[in-house]
Design an enzyme around this catalytic site. Structure first.
Site, PDB file in Angstrom:
ATOM      1  N   PRO A   2      14.780   6.460  13.813  1.00 41.80           N
ATOM      2  CA  PRO A   2      14.457   7.558  13.655  1.00 41.80           C
ATOM      3  C   PRO A   2      15.378   8.459  13.100  1.00 41.80           C
ATOM      4  CG  PRO A   2      14.015   6.646  15.698  1.00 41.80           C
ATOM      5  CD  PRO A   2      14.874   5.652  15.222  1.00 41.80           C
ATOM      6  N   GLU A   3      15.009   9.394  12.016  1.00 46.01           N
ATOM      7  CA  GLU A   3      15.817  10.471  11.692  1.00 46.01           C
ATOM      8  C   GLU A   3      16.090  11.608  12.604  1.00 46.01           C
ATOM      9  OE1 GLU A   3      15.670  11.012   7.356  1.00 46.01           O
ATOM     10  OE2 GLU A   3      14.657   9.062   7.089  1.00 46.01           O
ATOM     11  N   LYS A  52      21.160  11.992  15.333  1.00 44.00           N
ATOM     12  CA  LYS A  52      20.327  11.127  15.800  1.00 44.00           C
ATOM     13  C   LYS A  52      20.560  10.662  17.097  1.00 44.00           C
ATOM     14  CE  LYS A  52      19.608   8.876  11.109  1.00 44.00           C
ATOM     15  NZ  LYS A  52      19.929   7.634  10.265  1.00 44.00           N
ATOM     16  N   ARG A 262      21.113  -0.558   2.591  1.00 37.67           N
ATOM     17  CA  ARG A 262      19.792   0.022   3.036  1.00 37.67           C
ATOM     18  C   ARG A 262      19.170   0.288   1.700  1.00 37.67           C
ATOM     19  NH1 ARG A 262      19.733   3.216   7.598  1.00 37.67           N
ATOM     20  NH2 ARG A 262      17.420   3.350   7.035  1.00 37.67           N
TER      21      ARG A 262
END
Length: 272
Positions: A2-3, A52, A262
């Site tokens: 989750p951001e 986060k 990523r």
């Protein structure tokens, strides 16, 4: 993972559900049992987010300094999630690390990377190693600018570094760079102050939308048409997860490569 907008939205929901209430805290899984016993029966005073990371604050009663009581630090990581249901809650399903039950709503936490008691020193150390969070009113963008302007690392990597900017993840990274027309491989030292200020301002604009709506909305109204999103329950993106598809603005195929483990997406024509 989750951001940051997800954690801030979660903090707001939990503050609404539990703030000021004496709560029941348990650990059905058992891995947080000792800590839960210390929290059980205390008043849930505040939920807040730094990037986060989620912090819960408790005190023995509904008044008094909120910073004086115990804290819980939660980092959801890739697999962590909270679920909610009305009270009385049913039997726990799966590996519930922590259960919080308020007057009307309860929540179960499963699969977090971290769920641990924190001291004020722990929190200070966490905040010290994080970059500014665009969703916090106390954020200091100058700290991020100094880190970026002195680094030879690619701006695409720097935006994902939580020590540079807290809460920015892969989607916001890809989309704000596209909206700014910045090629993600440019070294931080080549980013001008004007470009940085534009990136920061765009994050200040986009991330609160994610908090309010629960989903990221990154497409400008004039561009919100054409090919559907990469997933049925997600709004359209400019480049994120659109490798090989035509850019929504110029038609050039969206590029992809891996950067620091990523997926990175950008338009070779719009981002120079």
């Amino acid at each position: 993972m989750p951001e940051g907008h997800t954690l801030h939205r979660l903090a707001r929901r939990q503050q609404r559900f539990f703030g000021g209430q004496q709560v029941r805290v348990t650990s059905p899984q058992g891995r947080f049992a000792h800590e839960a016993a210390l929290l059980d029966g205390l008043v849930f005073r505040r939920a807040e987010a730094w990037g986060k990371h989620l912090i819960h604050r408790y005190t023995p009663g509904p008044t008094g300094p909120v910073d004086a009581g115990p804290m819980v630090h939660v980092h959801l990581g890739i697999y962590g999630a909270f679920s909610e249901e009305p009270v009385p809650m049913g039997q726990p399903t799966g590996q519930v690390r922590m259960r919080i039950e308020g007057a009307e709503v309860g929540t179960d936490l499963r699969g977090p990377t971290a769920c641990e008691m924190y001291t004020p020193d722990d929190l200070a150390a966490l905040v010290a190693r994080l970059g500014p969070d665009p969703l916090r009113s106390d954020a200091e963008p100058e700290k991020a600018w100094q880190a970026i302007s002195r680094s030879r690392r690619a701006i695409g990597a720097l935006l994902m570094d939580q020590q540079v900017l807290a809460g920015v993840g892969n989607v916001y990274r890809a989309e704000v760079l596209f909206r700014a027309g910045i090629e993600p491989h440019r070294p931080g030292t080549t980013i001008t102050r004007t470009e940085f200020d534009a990136l920061w301002a765009d994050l200040l604009f986009l991330m609160p939308v994610g908090v309010r709506r629960g989903k990221m909305h990154v497409i400008r109204p004039d561009d919100d048409h054409g090919a559907p999103s990469y997933a049925a329950d997600r709004p359209r993106t400019y480049v994120y997860r659109r490798a090989g598809e035509p850019c929504r603005v110029c038609g050039t195929p969206v590029a992809w490569q891996e950067m620091d483990g990523r997926n990175l997406f950008w338009c070779p024509s719009c981002q120079t």
